[in-house]
Design an enzyme around this catalytic site. Structure first.
Site, mmCIF file in Angstrom:
data_model
loop_
_atom_site.group_PDB
_atom_site.id
_atom_site.type_symbol
_atom_site.label_atom_id
_atom_site.label_comp_id
_atom_site.label_asym_id
_atom_site.label_seq_id
_atom_site.Cartn_x
_atom_site.Cartn_y
_atom_site.Cartn_z
ATOM 1 N N GLN A 1 -6.616 -0.774 12.237
ATOM 2 C CA GLN A 1 -6.272 0.629 12.009
ATOM 3 C C GLN A 1 -5.429 0.797 10.749
ATOM 4 O OE1 GLN A 1 -7.760 2.562 14.132
ATOM 5 N NE2 GLN A 1 -7.093 4.520 13.285
ATOM 6 N N ARG B 1 0.853 -1.192 0.000
ATOM 7 C CA ARG B 1 0.000 0.000 0.000
ATOM 8 C C ARG B 1 0.887 1.239 0.000
ATOM 9 N NH1 ARG B 1 -5.693 0.938 -0.399
ATOM 10 N NH2 ARG B 1 -6.194 2.841 0.732
ATOM 11 N N GLU C 1 -13.280 -20.310 28.984
ATOM 12 C CA GLU C 1 -12.270 -21.095 29.718
ATOM 13 C C GLU C 1 -11.505 -20.231 30.718
ATOM 14 O OE1 GLU C 1 -9.996 -24.172 27.795
ATOM 15 O OE2 GLU C 1 -11.380 -24.200 26.101
#
Length: 385
Positions: A340, A271, A367
């Protein structure tokens, strides 16, 4: 597969490393395009696939081998790997082990011979029926009663938040038999899914769909031979099962965190922002560093606990609690950072990061919730000083 350097740690034998590699290859081939909309059918299908692949052989002991034990490192490797590929596949595997764990550890030869081949073969789905509406982590306050009547026990009461509830053919149920007060008066029982008097009172929906139900026992009659262990041993049995499988919950969280980190690394390398890869931003580098630190720290705690148990430690309550607390809480943090960094894609329905965000939250509750783990760690630490 991302970073595999952890496999070289001294916690593992060569067969563990081979297991991790073989399962990852299998999962990449078999766990694609799963329909998460129909969780019941998908879980049944996943259990069948896991059995066909031989992976359920690790979930129970081998009833034909008197020396067979549960290898906790293998259980953790399997849960971590499956969770990294698909959360529902991890769930399907985990419940076969947890649901039948009391039989593996405390069952009679006849109980093991009857039930464990069905679980290992994927012919029966199993469930661990411990939680009640008024007693979650406080197991000693169980109120579901099991009253002796001749050669039978009669069960009355409710269980809730039971995984595989509604589709299980085997329920291991913890009930009050009254040998003593509190934790001293509980016993464990095998209850077939079609037992008369066992009703599915309600199916429960959560943010990450799994088969869950509230169960009602109304005069549910089962043979006394279905009791696991001695009367009054139920609390010991439940804690022993959790002592084995609590580390595997941490391993599943670790698998979710690894997948989030892998997806984030791919994102920041591919990106571009302001004409350069996203990774060139120092703030992003800081987030990735924190994520990597959390993943490795979790792995060290998970496999320390598993290694100790496999090495013969009678109890690893403190180590397993540390692993579960740290791994589940920090996996939440890792995945939140991934959301994010992925921006809008991170909250887009169906995206892998959005799915991980929904999957991780429940692990900090079941648990033994995170705050309960803190109590266990503190008490165990004080007891050894």
């Amino acid at each position: 597969m991302g970073d595999t350097s952890w496999q070289d740690w001294p916690f593992f034998s060569d067969h563990h490393r081979k297991l991790a590699c073989d399962l990852d290859t299998w999962a990449a081939r078999e766990l694609t395009g799963l329909d998460h909309a129909n969780t019941d059918d998908t879980c049944r299908n996943l259990v069948s696939r896991l059995a066909a692949g031989g992976w359920l052989d690790y979930a129970t002991i081998d009833p034909k081998n008197a020396a067979s034990t549960l290898d906790v490192r293998s259980l953790c490797i399997i849960r971590e790997t499956l969770a990294r590929h698909d959360g529902l596949a991890d769930f399907a595997f985990a419940m076969q082990g947890l649901g039948s764990g009391a039989i593996s550890l405390f069952g009679t030869p006849a109980q093991k011979d009857e039930w464990l081949p069905l679980v290992r073969g994927g012919r029966v789905l199993s469930a661990f029926a411990l939680t009640e509406p008024q007693s979650g982590s406080d197991v000693a306050n169980i109120t579901l009663s099991a009253t002796r009547d001749g050669d039978d026990y009669v069960l009355d009461g409710e269980k809730t938040w039971i995984s595989n509830g509604g589709i299980a053919g085997l329920y291991v149920v913890f009930a009050r038999t009254g040998e003593g007060p509190g934790a001293k008066g509980l016993s464990a029982f095998i209850v077939p899914g079609d037992a008369p008097g066992l009703e599915i009172a309600e199916r429960l929906e959560t943010i990450a769909p799994h088969p869950l139900a509230r169960l009602r026992f109304a005069g549910c009659r089962i043979p006394a031979a279905n009791r696991i262990g001695e009367g009054g041993q139920g609390f010991k049995i439940a804690m022993s099962v959790l002592d084995v499988f609590r580390s595997t919950v941490a391993a599943a969280a670790l698998g979710f965190a690894r997948r989030a980190l892998d997806e984030t690394i791919h994102r920041v390398q591919n990106r571009h922002l302001f004409g350069a890869p996203l990774f060139d931003l120092q703030m992003v580098q800081g987030h990735v560093a924190d994520m990597a630190l959390d993943v490795d720290s979790s792995a060290l705690l998970v496999y320390r606990a598993a290694w100790l148990k496999d090495s013969g430690a009678a109890r690893v309550s403190r180590e397993a609690a540390m692993a579960k607390l740290f791994s589940t809480d920090h996996a939440q943090s890792v995945i939140d950072k991934a959301v994010q960094i992925h921006g809008g894609d991170g909250v887009r329905s169906g995206h892998i990061i959005e799915r991980l965000y929904r999957e991780i939250r429940a692990l900090r509750i079941y648990e033994g919730a995170s705050d309960v783990q803190r109590i266990i760690i503190a008490r165990q630490t004080l007891a050894h000083t």
